[in-house]
Design an enzyme around this catalytic site. Structure first.
Site, short mmCIF file in Angstrom:
data_model
loop_
_atom_site.label_atom_id
_atom_site.label_comp_id
_atom_site.label_asym_id
_atom_site.label_seq_id
_atom_site.Cartn_x
_atom_site.Cartn_y
_atom_site.Cartn_z
N TYR A 100 0.80 -1.23 0.00
CA TYR A 100 0.00 0.00 0.00
C TYR A 100 0.83 1.27 0.00
CZ TYR A 100 -3.72 -3.23 1.27
OH TYR A 100 -4.60 -4.28 1.30
N ASP A 149 1.30 -13.44 5.39
CA ASP A 149 2.21 -13.15 4.27
C ASP A 149 3.65 -13.38 4.69
OD1 ASP A 149 2.71 -12.52 1.66
OD2 ASP A 149 2.68 -10.36 1.95
N LYS A 153 6.65 4.86 6.09
CA LYS A 153 5.84 4.42 4.95
C LYS A 153 4.86 5.53 4.62
CE LYS A 153 4.28 0.20 4.58
NZ LYS A 153 3.46 -1.04 4.73
#
EC number: 2.7.11.1
Length: 669
Positions: free
Chosen positions: A53, A161, A71
């Site tokens: 994202y 993940d 981020k």
């Protein structure tokens, strides 16, 4: 309010890792820091790579001088998933999970401040060294990874993940779980999840089959990650991911391609992870007691691997710096030659006042001498407008390249290169998310002081985007200086973006105008239909008046239709009985055929003469049918109207709903 905690950290000795340094180690951002604009709290250094994202940057916390990873996520992304990632990270406090420091809303971007892991991900290390890991290195990394999974699973959190790209190493050799963009939370009322989320090659069979899964799905991914670290890629990594999705549930559990190279303990550990039946698969707590993990060596054995990785990065940085200096030197030499060639002409034209800008025709300016032929023109927001040479503004684009190359050669403008945290896989194996889950949101500080007209985007991001364009693996490049040739390209891109935005606004405005025009046209059509109905009613009333005045006309018209020759034989008696002389004689067959043909087109062509030749019953029947026909036409027009109008209304409602969701999420935060 929490203050930065002072901690002394002794890093491993390496060519570019200090042997001992004392600094503030961030534990959480203070309340004062969260209330300030993020650019006042951090100094962005350079881009590290791409996470889920958003893009990840290396930055310095000004107050504590700590290195952090930030981020930057545009609000256009799935804000719900981003808030879920923040929520899970915020609830975690473990040395084996990447720490969360805080987050900001800066106008149209979300800044997520996280712990920085300087050695980068395991996949980055393998890629830079161009070789896989040894069994001892794998055991040490898996030991810390299992500690992180135990911490998450005890809190009913599924990472979903797990792979080498999401296992980060710091300079001390600690392995930490990162990238919680697709993580999930199990509650008491949710025994298992059913969403297909993860990266295909690492995905557990029960996740693919959507039969429900729990925390042991991460254990399957851990076994695939062990094979990835040992062999350089996951099983089925050479085939298409969508084909692998079908093969994983059907094929037997994968294993080593060359089992003779590995110990029986390692092979047994992987086999216990890769059990297709989830109920028979080992848990993270059980795997910590496995002989392969219990015999894992101290993380100090990772020191040679980390030193080699840092040395490779240092060499890459030096090569790029040398290449930049060499290119700048060549550009400077070329610029000197060009100036020498033009100096003779310039000296002959302007000998009295060297270095002075004198006005020329059409408002242009020209320099008097080549001795002072270089002048950097600074535009607003630090945009490089190039170099003013002897030819003035007309030679601006030609002279910009040498000056920019010379500027880019400065060592101060060449930052350290680091592939650090969250760099994308070389093979670009992204994370696949199908369906969505609903989780609780978290806390962030909104720093939107005033709403701008255009979306705010820090200028350094444009440099990073250009620098990393075309680099799918996330390798770092030096930051372009404000005097670089790319600055002109940046200005051009900004103008193109503004033009595109204006076109989008015009398109939306034209769409609204089209809707208004369509409604206006529909009203006009309805009015025309009403006028037709009114005209038909008036004609019917007039026909009834004629029939009441001449009662025999109805019978004669009926006889006319039944016996075409009756009109000729009774023409004189009809005249004697007072029938109007205007009563038509029998029309020729061609004329009759013409009117018969035009009956179906009367309302279209506006011809109503044929009504004179119809019987009263036919006229009455046509009058009764016209209301039904008009209703059908109106219904069809209404359907066409709604078919064109509804998509526009749906799009407007979707935008309102999306804006409302964003506002609700901001309120929650």
């Amino acid at each position: 309010m929490s203050e930065p905690e002072v901690t002394s950290v002794v890093d491993m000795k390496s060519p570019n890792i200090s042997s001992s340094c004392s600094f503030f180690k961030l534990k959480k951002l203070s309340e004062e820091s969260l209330l300030q604009p993020p650019e006042k709290v951090f100094d962005i250094m350079y881009k590290l790579g791409e996470g889920s994202y958003g893009s990840v940057y290396k930055a310095v916390h000004k107050e504590s001088s700590s290195i952090v990873a930030i981020k930057l996520v545009p609000v256009e992304s799935d804000l719900h998933e981003i808030i879920k990632e923040i929520s899970i990270m915020q609830q975690c406090d473990s040395p084996y999970v990447v720490r969360y420091y805080g987050s900001y809303f800066k106008q149209y971007d979300l800044w997520i401040c996280m712990e920085y892991c300087g050695a980068g991900s395991v996949s980055d290390i393998m890629r830079l060294r161009k070789k896989t890991l040894t069994e001892d290195e794998i055991a040490t990394i898996l030991s810390d990874t299992l500690q992180g999974l135990v911490y998450l699973h005890l809190r009913r959190k599924i990472h979903r993940d797990i792979k080498a790209a999401n296992i980060l190493l710091n300079t001390e050799g600690y392995a930490k779980l990162a990238d919680f963009g697709v993580a999930g939370q199990l509650t008491d009322t949710m025994a298992k999840r059913n969403t297909v989320i993860g990266t295909p090659f690492w995905m557990a069979p029960e996740v693919i089959e959507e039969i429900g899964y729990d925390c042991v799905a991460d254990i399957w991914s851990l076994g695939i990650t062990a094979l990835e670290m040992a062999e350089g890629k996951p099983p089925y990594g050479e085939i298409h991911p969508m084909r692998a999705i079908f093969m994983i549930p059907q094929k037997p559990p994968p294993s080593f391609r060359e089992p003779d190279r590995w110990s029986t303990e390692f092979i047994d550990f992987v086999s216990k992870c890769l059990v297709k039946e989830p109920d028979d698969r080992a848990t993270a707590t059980e795997l910590l007691e496995h002989e392969f993990i219990r015999n894992a060596k101290h993380r100090s054995i990772l020191k040679p691997m980390l030193e080699e990785t840092c040395a490779i990065r240092e060499q890459q940085r030096a090569n790029r710096s040398f290449g930049g200096v060499l290119a700048a030197s060549q550009a400077k030499s070329l610029a000197t030659q060009e100036n020498g060639m033009q100096q003779h002409i310039t000296d002959n034209a302007f000998m009295e006042d060297p270095g002075t800008l004198v006005p020329e025709k059409f408002g242009e300016y020209q320099q008097s001498s080549a001795s002072d032929a270089t002048m950097i023109a600074h535009a607003e927001q630090g945009v490089d407008e190039g170099t003013l040479g002897p030819g003035g503004l007309r030679n601006l684009s030609k002279a910009a390249a040498p000056a920019a190359a010379s500027s880019a050669a400065s060592p101060l403008d060449m930052p350290a290169v680091d592939s650090g945290t969250m760099v994308e896989l070389e093979s670009n194996l992204g994370t696949m998310v199908i369906n969505s889950d609903s989780d609780d949101s978290t806390t962030a500080k909104n720093n939107d002081d005033q709403k701008p007209r255009n979306r705010y985007r820090p200028q350094f991001l444009e440099h990073f985007d250009r620098k990393n364009a075309g680099d799918g693996r996330g390798d770092e490049k030096p930051i372009a200086t404000e005097y670089s040739p790319a600055a002109a390209e940046q200005q051009q891109q900004q103008q193109q973006q503004q033009q595109q935005q204006q076109q989008d606004e015009q398109h939306l405005a034209s769409g609204a105008n089209d809707l208004n025009n369509w409604e206006h046209n529909m009203e006009m059509q309805f009015q025309q239909i009403s006028a037709i109905n009114q005209y038909g009613l008036q004609q019917h009333q007039q026909q009834q008046q004629v029939l009441m005045a001449y009662p025999l006309m109805n019978e004669q018209l009926i006889a006319l239709n039944n016996q075409p020759n009756l009109l000729l034989s009774n023409a004189a008696p009809m005249g004697q009985q007072g029938i109007p002389a205007a009563a038509p004689a029998q029309p020729p067959p061609a004329y009759q055929n013409q009117h018969m043909h035009t009956q179906s087109h009367a309302y279209v062509e506006g011809e109503f003469e044929f009504l004179k030749f119809l019987t009263f019953d036919d006229l009455n029947q046509r009058l009764c049918n016209i209301d039904h026909e008009m209703e059908l036409e109106i219904e069809q027009l209404n359907k066409k109207y709604n078919a064109k109008r509804q998509p526009i209304v749906d799009a407007m409602n979707a935008k309102r709903k999306r804006q409302q969701n964003i506002n609700n999420n901001l309120i929650k935060i």
